[in-house]
Enzyme design. Structure first.
Site, PDB file in Angstrom:
ATOM      1  CG  ASN A  14     -47.012 -64.413 -45.003  1.00  0.00           C
ATOM      2  OD1 ASN A  14     -46.820 -63.239 -44.703  1.00  0.00           O
ATOM      3  ND2 ASN A  14     -47.370 -64.794 -46.221  1.00  0.00           N
ATOM      4  CG  LEU A  94     -60.753 -72.485 -41.395  1.00  0.00           C
ATOM      5  CD1 LEU A  94     -60.025 -71.366 -40.678  1.00  0.00           C
ATOM      6  CD2 LEU A  94     -60.465 -73.823 -40.724  1.00  0.00           C
ATOM      7  CG  ASN A 108     -56.695 -64.628 -44.385  1.00  0.00           C
ATOM      8  OD1 ASN A 108     -55.865 -65.533 -44.535  1.00  0.00           O
ATOM      9  ND2 ASN A 108     -57.331 -64.084 -45.419  1.00  0.00           N
ATOM     10  CG  HIS A 110     -56.400 -61.021 -49.542  1.00  0.00           C
ATOM     11  ND1 HIS A 110     -56.704 -62.218 -50.169  1.00  0.00           N
ATOM     12  CD2 HIS A 110     -56.556 -60.061 -50.485  1.00  0.00           C
ATOM     13  CE1 HIS A 110     -57.045 -61.970 -51.415  1.00  0.00           C
ATOM     14  NE2 HIS A 110     -56.965 -60.681 -51.645  1.00  0.00           N
TER      15      HIS A 110
HETATM   16  C1  GRF Z   1     -49.232 -65.197 -49.492  1.00  0.00           C
HETATM   17  O1  GRF Z   1     -49.220 -64.355 -50.603  1.00  0.00           O
HETATM   18  C2  GRF Z   1     -50.493 -64.980 -48.720  1.00  0.00           C
HETATM   19  O2  GRF Z   1     -50.898 -63.661 -48.650  1.00  0.00           O
HETATM   20  C3  GRF Z   1     -51.448 -65.766 -49.540  1.00  0.00           C
HETATM   21  O3  GRF Z   1     -50.735 -66.933 -49.904  1.00  0.00           O
HETATM   22  C4  GRF Z   1     -49.342 -66.649 -49.925  1.00  0.00           C
HETATM   23  C5  GRF Z   1     -48.694 -67.606 -48.973  1.00  0.00           C
HETATM   24  O4  GRF Z   1     -47.340 -67.540 -48.936  1.00  0.00           O
HETATM   25  N1  GRF Z   1     -52.719 -65.923 -48.923  1.00  0.00           N
HETATM   26  P1  GRF Z   1     -46.513 -68.341 -47.831  1.00  0.00           P
HETATM   27  O5  GRF Z   1     -47.025 -69.764 -47.783  1.00  0.00           O
HETATM   28  O6  GRF Z   1     -46.654 -67.623 -46.530  1.00  0.00           O
HETATM   29  O7  GRF Z   1     -45.103 -68.300 -48.349  1.00  0.00           O
END
Ligand code: GRF
Length: 208
Positions: A14, A94, A108, A110
């Site tokens: 991400n 946090l 965030n 999710h």
């Molecule tokens: C993603 O699925 C995010 O939604 C979740 O953890 C994962 C993280 O993936 N909370 P990355 O570290 O961004 O590859």
């Protein structure tokens, strides 16, 4: 230009999606000033380094209390003049102090359509396992502001993803990331940086 801190714990895909969309000019008005990792094993650290973004490792375990941890996090963010905090696969909790300092300025991502398959313990592969067990036909991802509970703050953006007959938690996780997370997180950041998100209670309006 909005100074952004991205908080990570794992692979950082991400984070990568956000860096790519800043670099190609899709997200304007925002700059990732610092990446903060909750542990030194996170591959996200390498991604930050490859993009010449300063990176700090701040582990909850090295602090005696939640207050001290929060204090350290606030201090680092203040030192980078942070105006927006993005949790991109961030797994540490946090506390009140940090969340209050950045009220309605912490986003965030999710991996489900909140309020389904979310809350304490619903991270990593779990939301996808539970979605398959329940038998839902669509799932997706949600970007929301953080409040004092797990996955409960005002919703900014959601995107649905089809569940397929032969999905495993892993194939579903991959499709949710590719089709939803990597799209809506940068979009939410873009909207925030353009001053287009207005929060009133639980409701987030997107200004034209
Ligand atoms: C993603 O699925 C995010 O939604 C979740 O953890 C994962 C993280 O993936 N909370 P990355 O570290 O961004 O590859």
């Amino acid at each position: 230009m909005v100074n952004i801190a991205v908080l990570v714990s794992g692979g950082g895909t991400n984070l990568q999606a956000l860096m790519d969309k800043i670099q190609n000019g899709t997200v304007t008005n925002g700059k990732i000033a610092v990446v903060i990792a909750s542990n030194d094993k996170a591959y996200a650290i390498q991604r930050a380094k490859d993009n010449n973004i300063p990176c700090k490792v701040i582990s909850r375990k090295s602090f005696g209390s939640s207050e001290e941890f929060d204090q350290a996090m606030v201090e680092v963010c203040q030192s980078y003049h942070i105006q927006l905090v993005v949790l991109a696969g961030y797994l540490s909790m946090l506390g009140k102090q940090f969340v209050s300092a950045y009220e309605n300025r912490i986003l965030n991502i999710h991996p489900s359509l909140i309020p389904s398959f979310c809350g304490k313990g619903y991270y990593g592969i779990v939301p996808h396992q539970k979605a398959l067990e329940y038998g839902v036909k669509i799932t997706g991802a949600t970007v929301h502001f953080i409040d004092f509970e797990y996955d409960s703050g005002p919703i900014v953006l959601q995107k649905s993803v089809e569940v397929k007959e032969d999905d495993t938690p892993e194939t579903l996780q991959k499709r949710v990331m590719e089709q939803a997370e990597w799209e809506i997180l940068p979009t939410a950041v873009k909207l925030f940086c353009e001053g287009k998100l207005k929060v009133a209670g639980r409701k987030v309006s997107i200004l034209p």
